[in-house]
Design a protein around this motif. Structure first.
Motif, PDB file in Angstrom:
ATOM      1  N   ALA A  65      31.468  22.372 -16.236  1.00 52.34           N
ATOM      2  CA  ALA A  65      32.724  23.205 -15.391  1.00 52.34           C
ATOM      3  C   ALA A  65      32.499  22.578 -13.822  1.00 52.34           C
ATOM      4  CB  ALA A  65      32.535  24.636 -15.512  1.00 52.34           C
ATOM      5  N   ILE A  66      33.634  22.211 -13.190  1.00 49.35           N
ATOM      6  CA  ILE A  66      33.281  21.801 -11.875  1.00 49.35           C
ATOM      7  C   ILE A  66      33.881  22.754 -11.020  1.00 49.35           C
ATOM      8  CG2 ILE A  66      34.442  20.021 -10.278  1.00 49.35           C
ATOM      9  CD1 ILE A  66      32.433  19.041 -12.452  1.00 49.35           C
ATOM     10  N   VAL A  67      33.004  23.224 -10.012  1.00 52.77           N
ATOM     11  CA  VAL A  67      33.525  24.028  -8.885  1.00 52.77           C
ATOM     12  C   VAL A  67      33.845  23.006  -7.761  1.00 52.77           C
ATOM     13  CG1 VAL A  67      32.902  25.916  -7.153  1.00 52.77           C
ATOM     14  CG2 VAL A  67      32.308  25.965  -9.534  1.00 52.77           C
ATOM     15  N   ARG A 115      31.108  27.508 -24.888  1.00 55.53           N
ATOM     16  CA  ARG A 115      30.165  28.056 -23.776  1.00 55.53           C
ATOM     17  C   ARG A 115      30.093  26.787 -22.634  1.00 55.53           C
ATOM     18  NH1 ARG A 115      29.887  32.862 -22.653  1.00 55.53           N
ATOM     19  NH2 ARG A 115      27.717  33.546 -22.711  1.00 55.53           N
ATOM     20  N   ILE A 116      29.945  27.002 -21.555  1.00 55.28           N
ATOM     21  CA  ILE A 116      29.724  25.930 -20.332  1.00 55.28           C
ATOM     22  C   ILE A 116      28.197  25.881 -20.308  1.00 55.28           C
ATOM     23  CG2 ILE A 116      29.781  25.382 -17.961  1.00 55.28           C
ATOM     24  CD1 ILE A 116      32.378  25.120 -19.376  1.00 55.28           C
ATOM     25  N   SER A 117      27.756  24.673 -20.549  1.00 56.65           N
ATOM     26  CA  SER A 117      26.548  23.988 -20.513  1.00 56.65           C
ATOM     27  C   SER A 117      25.662  23.835 -19.170  1.00 56.65           C
ATOM     28  CB  SER A 117      26.164  22.847 -21.400  1.00 56.65           C
ATOM     29  OG  SER A 117      26.559  22.819 -22.890  1.00 56.65           O
ATOM     30  N   ARG A 118      26.848  23.189 -18.358  1.00 53.38           N
ATOM     31  CA  ARG A 118      26.351  22.794 -17.051  1.00 53.38           C
ATOM     32  C   ARG A 118      27.530  22.963 -16.065  1.00 53.38           C
ATOM     33  NH1 ARG A 118      25.377  16.689 -18.599  1.00 53.38           N
ATOM     34  NH2 ARG A 118      27.830  16.963 -19.017  1.00 53.38           N
ATOM     35  N   VAL A 119      27.327  23.375 -14.560  1.00 47.52           N
ATOM     36  CA  VAL A 119      28.033  23.508 -13.628  1.00 47.52           C
ATOM     37  C   VAL A 119      27.642  22.536 -12.485  1.00 47.52           C
ATOM     38  CG1 VAL A 119      29.129  25.205 -12.032  1.00 47.52           C
ATOM     39  CG2 VAL A 119      28.637  25.868 -14.405  1.00 47.52           C
ATOM     40  N   TRP A 120      28.781  21.804 -11.866  1.00 46.37           N
ATOM     41  CA  TRP A 120      28.724  20.947 -10.870  1.00 46.37           C
ATOM     42  C   TRP A 120      29.293  21.426  -9.662  1.00 46.37           C
ATOM     43  CZ3 TRP A 120      29.595  15.366 -13.294  1.00 46.37           C
ATOM     44  CH2 TRP A 120      28.463  15.168 -14.284  1.00 46.37           C
ATOM     45  N   VAL A 121      28.819  21.796  -8.482  1.00 50.64           N
ATOM     46  CA  VAL A 121      29.527  22.076  -7.471  1.00 50.64           C
ATOM     47  C   VAL A 121      29.786  20.832  -6.867  1.00 50.64           C
ATOM     48  CG1 VAL A 121      29.453  23.302  -5.392  1.00 50.64           C
ATOM     49  CG2 VAL A 121      28.449  24.406  -7.225  1.00 50.64           C
ATOM     50  N   VAL A 122      31.051  20.305  -6.562  1.00 50.51           N
ATOM     51  CA  VAL A 122      31.255  18.966  -5.714  1.00 50.51           C
ATOM     52  C   VAL A 122      32.137  19.233  -4.681  1.00 50.51           C
ATOM     53  CG1 VAL A 122      32.581  16.882  -6.374  1.00 50.51           C
ATOM     54  CG2 VAL A 122      31.505  18.041  -8.349  1.00 50.51           C
ATOM     55  N   THR A 123      31.570  18.598  -3.625  1.00 50.09           N
ATOM     56  CA  THR A 123      32.483  18.344  -2.355  1.00 50.09           C
ATOM     57  C   THR A 123      32.443  16.944  -1.849  1.00 50.09           C
ATOM     58  OG1 THR A 123      32.532  19.314  -0.283  1.00 50.09           O
ATOM     59  CG2 THR A 123      30.279  19.053  -1.073  1.00 50.09           C
ATOM     60  N   ASN A 124      33.675  16.912  -0.754  1.00 49.17           N
ATOM     61  CA  ASN A 124      33.733  15.503  -0.187  1.00 49.17           C
ATOM     62  C   ASN A 124      33.082  15.579   1.075  1.00 49.17           C
ATOM     63  OD1 ASN A 124      35.608  17.332   1.067  1.00 49.17           O
ATOM     64  ND2 ASN A 124      37.056  15.974   1.519  1.00 49.17           N
ATOM     65  N   LEU A 147      22.746  23.815 -13.094  1.00 46.99           N
ATOM     66  CA  LEU A 147      23.355  23.572 -11.862  1.00 46.99           C
ATOM     67  C   LEU A 147      23.197  22.354 -10.955  1.00 46.99           C
ATOM     68  CD1 LEU A 147      25.206  25.169  -9.965  1.00 46.99           C
ATOM     69  CD2 LEU A 147      23.274  25.954  -8.807  1.00 46.99           C
ATOM     70  N   LYS A 148      24.257  21.374 -10.893  1.00 42.73           N
ATOM     71  CA  LYS A 148      24.170  20.346 -10.089  1.00 42.73           C
ATOM     72  C   LYS A 148      25.090  20.240  -8.656  1.00 42.73           C
ATOM     73  CE  LYS A 148      24.334  15.430 -10.935  1.00 42.73           C
ATOM     74  NZ  LYS A 148      23.857  14.595 -11.968  1.00 42.73           N
ATOM     75  N   PHE A 149      24.580  19.654  -7.665  1.00 43.68           N
ATOM     76  CA  PHE A 149      25.415  19.598  -6.528  1.00 43.68           C
ATOM     77  C   PHE A 149      25.736  17.965  -6.323  1.00 43.68           C
ATOM     78  CE2 PHE A 149      22.783  23.516  -5.813  1.00 43.68           C
ATOM     79  CZ  PHE A 149      24.004  24.340  -5.411  1.00 43.68           C
ATOM     80  N   ILE A 150      27.054  17.849  -6.094  1.00 45.80           N
ATOM     81  CA  ILE A 150      27.418  16.488  -5.885  1.00 45.80           C
ATOM     82  C   ILE A 150      28.251  16.675  -4.403  1.00 45.80           C
ATOM     83  CG2 ILE A 150      28.697  14.377  -6.444  1.00 45.80           C
ATOM     84  CD1 ILE A 150      28.187  15.415  -9.357  1.00 45.80           C
ATOM     85  N   GLU A 151      27.530  15.904  -3.460  1.00 42.81           N
ATOM     86  CA  GLU A 151      28.136  15.829  -2.268  1.00 42.81           C
ATOM     87  C   GLU A 151      28.918  14.302  -1.850  1.00 42.81           C
ATOM     88  OE1 GLU A 151      25.338  17.037   0.677  1.00 42.81           O
ATOM     89  OE2 GLU A 151      24.187  15.167   0.294  1.00 42.81           O
ATOM     90  N   GLY A 152      29.379  14.496  -0.947  1.00 44.88           N
ATOM     91  CA  GLY A 152      30.476  12.945  -0.353  1.00 44.88           C
ATOM     92  C   GLY A 152      29.833  11.807  -0.771  1.00 44.88           C
TER      93      GLY A 152
END
Length: 166
Positions: A65-67, A115-124, A147-152
């Protein structure tokens, strides 16, 4: 100007989260060959703006899932946002992440609750260390491992690799 800089400029000029989700993230995840990339943002999203799956070595589907958020995610002082607004944003992200993990996803392909296995918080934008900690520490172990964070900058690297004509 190099390609990476052009991508970063384009990302910084996105007007809102809808543009990030629809014009960047959905096409990018499709180009990355994830399965059933689905835009789920809306009143019944349960914390999931976008959902897709990948398969592990045993062909089991692992749903992500992407936030999606636009702009910088910071817990520090800011001229644009008050402390209350920043805290509200972090609590909102944490709530979305918790919902994404705890509420099953009605998968399009399988027509089952998955079920969601992973969540990525993504921002530009950027994600400062304090908000990363706030969100990760707000989850029960072992969920914070998924949980993973992906930034710009990371997002721009993915675009450069998988979508060179962005």
């Amino acid at each position: 100007m190099d390609d990476f800089t052009i991508i970063k400029i384009k990302l910084s000029q996105l007007p809102d989260e809808k543009a990030l989700r629809e014009r960047v993230l959905v096409p990018l995840f499709q180009k990355m060959k994830f399965g059933d990339v689905t835009l789920t943002h809306g009143s019944a999203e349960d914390g999931k703006d976008i959902v897709f799956y990948s398969e592990d070595d045993t062909k089991e589907r692992l749903y992500t899932a992407i936030v999606a958020k636009t702009g910088n995610i910071s817990g520090g002082a800011s001229k644009k946002a008050s402390h209350k607004e920043r805290t509200h944003l972090l609590d909102n992200i944490l709530t979305q992440v918790r919902q994404a993990f705890s509420i099953p996803y009605n998968a399009v392909a399988t027509k089952r609750k998955e079920r969601i296995s992973r969540v990525w918080v993504v921002t530009n934008g950027t994600i400062k260390p304090a908000p990363r900690r706030h969100i990760a520490e707000g989850l029960d172990a072992p969920l914070n491992v998924y949980l993973k964070f992906i930034e710009g900058n990371q997002l721009a690297e993915l675009i450069q690799k998988y979508w060179p004509k962005f």
